[in-house]
Design a protein around this motif. Structure first.
Motif, PDB file in Angstrom:
ATOM      1  N   LYS A   1     -61.299 -32.332 -81.270  1.00 42.32           N
ATOM      2  CA  LYS A   1     -59.943 -32.415 -80.710  1.00 42.32           C
ATOM      3  C   LYS A   1     -59.470 -33.852 -80.516  1.00 42.32           C
ATOM      4  O   LYS A   1     -58.357 -34.084 -80.043  1.00 42.32           O
ATOM      5  CB  LYS A   1     -59.894 -31.697 -79.357  1.00 42.32           C
ATOM      6  N   GLY A   2     -60.282 -34.819 -80.867  1.00 43.26           N
ATOM      7  CA  GLY A   2     -59.897 -36.213 -80.668  1.00 43.26           C
ATOM      8  C   GLY A   2     -59.041 -36.732 -81.809  1.00 43.26           C
ATOM      9  O   GLY A   2     -58.426 -35.975 -82.573  1.00 43.26           O
ATOM     10  N   ASN A   3     -58.981 -38.078 -81.915  1.00 43.71           N
ATOM     11  CA  ASN A   3     -58.226 -38.709 -82.998  1.00 43.71           C
ATOM     12  C   ASN A   3     -58.873 -38.406 -84.348  1.00 43.71           C
ATOM     13  O   ASN A   3     -59.991 -37.884 -84.421  1.00 43.71           O
ATOM     14  CB  ASN A   3     -58.155 -40.221 -82.777  1.00 43.71           C
ATOM     15  N   ASN A   4     -58.155 -38.759 -85.402  1.00 40.70           N
ATOM     16  CA  ASN A   4     -58.684 -38.554 -86.755  1.00 40.70           C
ATOM     17  C   ASN A   4     -60.044 -39.239 -86.869  1.00 40.70           C
ATOM     18  O   ASN A   4     -60.201 -40.407 -86.483  1.00 40.70           O
ATOM     19  CB  ASN A   4     -57.717 -39.124 -87.791  1.00 40.70           C
ATOM     20  N   VAL A   5     -61.032 -38.537 -87.390  1.00 35.24           N
ATOM     21  CA  VAL A   5     -62.408 -39.013 -87.394  1.00 35.24           C
ATOM     22  C   VAL A   5     -63.016 -38.781 -88.766  1.00 35.24           C
ATOM     23  O   VAL A   5     -62.609 -37.879 -89.507  1.00 35.24           O
ATOM     24  CB  VAL A   5     -63.224 -38.272 -86.305  1.00 35.24           C
TER      25      VAL A   5
ATOM     26  N   SER B   1     -58.517 -35.159 -91.324  1.00 34.56           N
ATOM     27  CA  SER B   1     -57.172 -34.804 -91.771  1.00 34.56           C
ATOM     28  C   SER B   1     -57.171 -34.362 -93.231  1.00 34.56           C
ATOM     29  O   SER B   1     -56.488 -33.403 -93.603  1.00 34.56           O
ATOM     30  CB  SER B   1     -56.220 -35.995 -91.589  1.00 34.56           C
TER      31      SER B   1
ATOM     32  N   THR C   1     -64.577 -47.207 -85.910  1.00 39.29           N
ATOM     33  CA  THR C   1     -64.545 -46.013 -86.769  1.00 39.29           C
ATOM     34  C   THR C   1     -65.720 -45.104 -86.430  1.00 39.29           C
ATOM     35  O   THR C   1     -66.876 -45.416 -86.721  1.00 39.29           O
ATOM     36  CB  THR C   1     -64.587 -46.404 -88.251  1.00 39.29           C
TER      37      THR C   1
ATOM     38  N   TYR D   1     -62.264 -37.931 -94.077  1.00 47.48           N
ATOM     39  CA  TYR D   1     -61.533 -37.864 -92.810  1.00 47.48           C
ATOM     40  C   TYR D   1     -61.161 -36.416 -92.518  1.00 47.48           C
ATOM     41  O   TYR D   1     -60.906 -35.624 -93.434  1.00 47.48           O
ATOM     42  CB  TYR D   1     -60.295 -38.750 -92.855  1.00 47.48           C
TER      43      TYR D   1
END
Length: 530
Positions: A348-352, A431, A261, A429
Motif C-alpha cells: 500500500k506504500g509508494n511505487n516500489v 505500477s 529505492t 516496478y
C-alpha cells in the motif's frame, strides 16, 4: 549626233545584259564548285534510322526484365539509406560534445558534408581492420570467430540460444530480416555487373542461392559470403558483402541515485521450512546487513509447518532489528502465480520495485543494485538469467566432503549452467506489474505463470532487459513432478529436473561407471603382472 544618242540609249541595255551574264556565271560556278552539304552526306543513313531504333527498343525490353528485381531492391535500399543518413547527420552534429579528443579528430564534423565523408571513411576502414582480405594471427583456437551457415530456409548455428536447435528457421525478426536483406542485395549485384554494358547474361533470383556463411566481429562488423548457381553445373558465383559497424556514440550521461529505492522481495511458500531457514540466512546477510533498503513479503499457503516458518521470520526480525516484513497466510492449494500476485497487490506504500523470488534462490547485495538499475517505471523491466547449481553430491562426489555453500557458488561449466529457459525471477516496478494485468490466476501448481507474464511484457512497449547476472543463483534441490500437473507442466518439470542434476560429461561418467571401474580393475591387474 544621232549616233551618240543611239549609243546612250543602248548603254543601259548593255549594262543590264552584262549584269545578267555575271549572275548566270556566278550561279553556275556555285553549283559546280560548292562541296556537298551535310544533308546529302546523311541521306543514306536516314533510310536506316527506323531499323536502328527498333534494335535499341528490343535491347531495352530485354534488359528491363533483368533489372526489374534489382530496381525494387535498390529503391528500398535508397529509402533506408536516406533515412539512416539523415539520422546519422543529426547525430554527428553533436559528436564533438560527446567524444574525447582522439575520436573527435577522427569524426570531425564542422560541416555536414565533411561529417558524412568522415563517417564513410571510417566505415571503409572497418573492412580493412576486419578479417576480410587476409587472415589475422590468433594466439589460441579459442580466439577464432566461427562462421555460421544458412540457406533460404534454415540457419545452422553454434550458438543455439533458448531454442537449443543446432539448425532452425530464424525465429528472431532482426536475424531473419538481416539475411533476407543480404540475399536481396547479392541478387541485385549479380544482375547489375559492373563493366559489362549491355551484354547478355543470366538473370539471377533468390532461387539461385545455394548457401552462405557469415560471422560477426563485434568491434568491426559482419562478413557475409554468398554462393549462387553459375551458368553451368560446375560453375558458381560468389558474392562477398560486409556490414561495417559505426563508431560508438554516447546516448546518455546521467547520475542515478538509488539511495531511497526500496525493493519488496516477494516469496510464495508452502511447507519447506528448512529451505526457508537457509533463505533467511542469505536474506539477513545480503538484504538486511549489506543492502538495508529492502522489504520481505512471504505469502504462505496452508498451515502445515506455518508456525515454524513464522518463528524463523520473527526470530530474524528480533535478532537483526528488522521490521520491514509482511506475512500473508492463505488456506488454499499452492499457486506460485497467485502468491506473487497477492503479495504485489497487498503493498500500500509508494511505487516500489518488486523482486519475485523463490525460497531456493541465493542473491548478493550486488544483484539487488542490478535489480534497481535495470528497472524504470513505465520504461524497463528486468529479467535476469540466473546460474543454476548442479547436484553437489554428483559434482563433489569424489571429494572427502562437500564444500560450504559460499564455496559452491562458482560460475563454471562443471558446477552449473545459465538457466536461460527460466523466467520466474524478475524485477519490475509495482505500477508496471499492475498495468500489465498481473499473473494469470487460472494456472495452478508449478510452471507456466512466469512465461505468461514474460510474454505480456514482451507484447508491451516496455523494454525487457534479459541478461545473465553473476549474483543470482538457483540452489540445487531434488525436484518432484507431481501427477496433478497438466501434461505440458509435467513435461516442463521433467526437463528442468534432467538439466538440474549434472553436466553432460558428468552424467556420462555415471552412465558408464561400470565400464570405467572395469577398465581400472584391468589396469591394476596388468600392473601387478609386470
Amino acid at each position: 549626233m544621232m549616233l551618240r544618242r543611239g549609243f546612250i540609249l543602248f548603254l543601259p541595255r548593255l549594262v543590264g545584259l552584262l549584269v545578267v551574264a555575271c549572275c548566270s556565271v556566278s550561279i553556275v560556278y556555285m553549283l559546280t564548285c560548292t562541296p556537298k552539304g551535310d544533308n546529302q552526306q546523311l541521306a543514306f543513313p536516314r533510310v536506316h534510322r527506323p531499323t536502328v531504333k527498333e534494335g535499341y527498343e528490343a535491347i531495352l525490353q530485354e534488359r528491363e526484365e533483368q533489372h526489374r528485381n534489382y530496381i525494387i531492391s535498390l529503391k528500398k535500399q535508397i529509402a533506408q539509406l536516406k533515412a539512416e543518413l539523415q539520422g546519422r547527420s543529426e547525430q554527428l552534429k553533436n559528436v564533438q560534445d560527446q567524444y574525447p579528443d582522439p575520436l573527435d579528430n577522427r569524426l570531425d564534423h564542422s560541416n555536414t558534408e565533411k561529417a558524412q565523408a568522415n563517417l564513410l571513411a571510417f566505415l571503409r576502414s572497418q573492412i580493412d581492420k576486419a578479417e576480410v582480405h587476409s587472415g589475422v594471427k590468433l594466439s589460441t583456437e579459442y580466439a577464432a570467430v566461427p562462421f555460421e551457415s544458412f540457406t533460404l530456409q534454415k540457419v545452422y548455428q553454434l550458438e543455439t540460444g533458448l531454442t537449443r536447435h543446432p539448425e532452425e528457421k530464424p525465429v528472431r525478426k532482426d536475424k531473419r530480416d538481416e539475411l533476407i536483406e543480404v540475399i536481396e542485395l547479392a541478387v541485385g549485384s549479380l544482375n547489375n555487373p559492373e563493366g559489362e554494358g549491355n551484354a547478355k547474361h543470366h538473370v539471377y533470383t533468390a532461387s539461385d542461392f545455394v548457401e552462405g556463411i557469415y560471422r560477426t566481429e563485434k568491434d568491426k562488423g559482419t562478413l557475409y559470403e554468398l554462393t549462387f548457381k553459375g551458368d553451368t553445373k560446375h560453375q558458381f558465383k560468389k558474392i562477398v558483402l560486409f556490414r561495417p559497424f559505426g563508431p560508438v556514440m554516447k546516448v546518455k550521461n546521467e547520475n542515478v541515485n538509488m539511495a531511497d529505492t526500496l525493493i519488496n522481495v516477494i516469496v510464495p511458500l508452502a511447507k519447506r521450512a528448512n529451505k526457508f531457514r537457509q533463505f533467511m540466512q542469505n536474506f539477513r546477510e545480503m538484504g538486511i546487513q549489506q543492502d538495508g533498503r529492502i522489504h520481505l513479503t512471504v505469502v504462505y499457503f496452508g498451515k502445515e509447518q506455518m508456525n515454524e516458518v513464522k518463528w524463523i521470520l520473527e526470530n530474524t526480525s528480533k535478532s537483526a532489528n528488522f521490521k520491514n516484513f509482511t506475512f500473508i497466510q492463505l488456506n488454499e492449494e499452492f499457486s506460485r502465480g497467485k502468491g506473487l500476485d497477492i503479495g504485489a497487490r497487498f503493498w500500500k506504500g509508494n511505487n516500489v520495485v518488486l523482486f519475485f523470488c523463490d525460497v531456493d534462490i541465493y542473491f548478493t547485495a550486488e544483484f539487488l543494485n542490478s535489480c534497481r538499475l535495470n528497472t524504470q517505471p513505465g520504461k524497463k523491466v528486468f529479467y535476469p538469467v540466473l546460474f543454476s547449481q548442479y547436484n553437489p553430491s554428483i559434482i563433489y562426489g569424489h571429494h572427502d566432503s562437500i564444500p560450504s555453500l559460499e564455496q559452491q557458488l562458482i560460475i563454471k561449466k562443471e558446477t552449473g549452467f545459465w538457466r536461460d529457459f527460466g523466467f520466474g525471477m524478475t524485477c519490475q516496478y509495482r505500477s508496471d506489474f499492475i498495468n500489465i494485468g498481473g499473473f494469470d490466476l487460472d494456472i495452478k501448481g508449478w510452471g507456466g505463470e512466469d512465461v505468461h507474464l514474460y510474454r505480456k511484457y514482451l507484447h508491451s512497449n516496455l523494454i525487457v532487459i534479459r541478461t545473465p547476472v553473476r549474483g543470482l543463483f538457483h540452489l540445487w534441490h531434488e525436484k518432484q513432478c507431481l501427477d496433478e500437473l497438466t501434461p505440458e507442466q509435467y513435461k516442463m518439470c521433467m526437463q528442468s529436473k534432467a538439466m538440474n542434476e549434472a553436466s553432460h560429461g558428468q552424467l556420462g561418467m555415471l552412465v558408464f561407471k561400470q565400464e570405467i571401474e572395469t577398465h581400472l580393475h584391468r589396469q591394476k591387474l596388468s600392473s601387478k603382472k609386470t
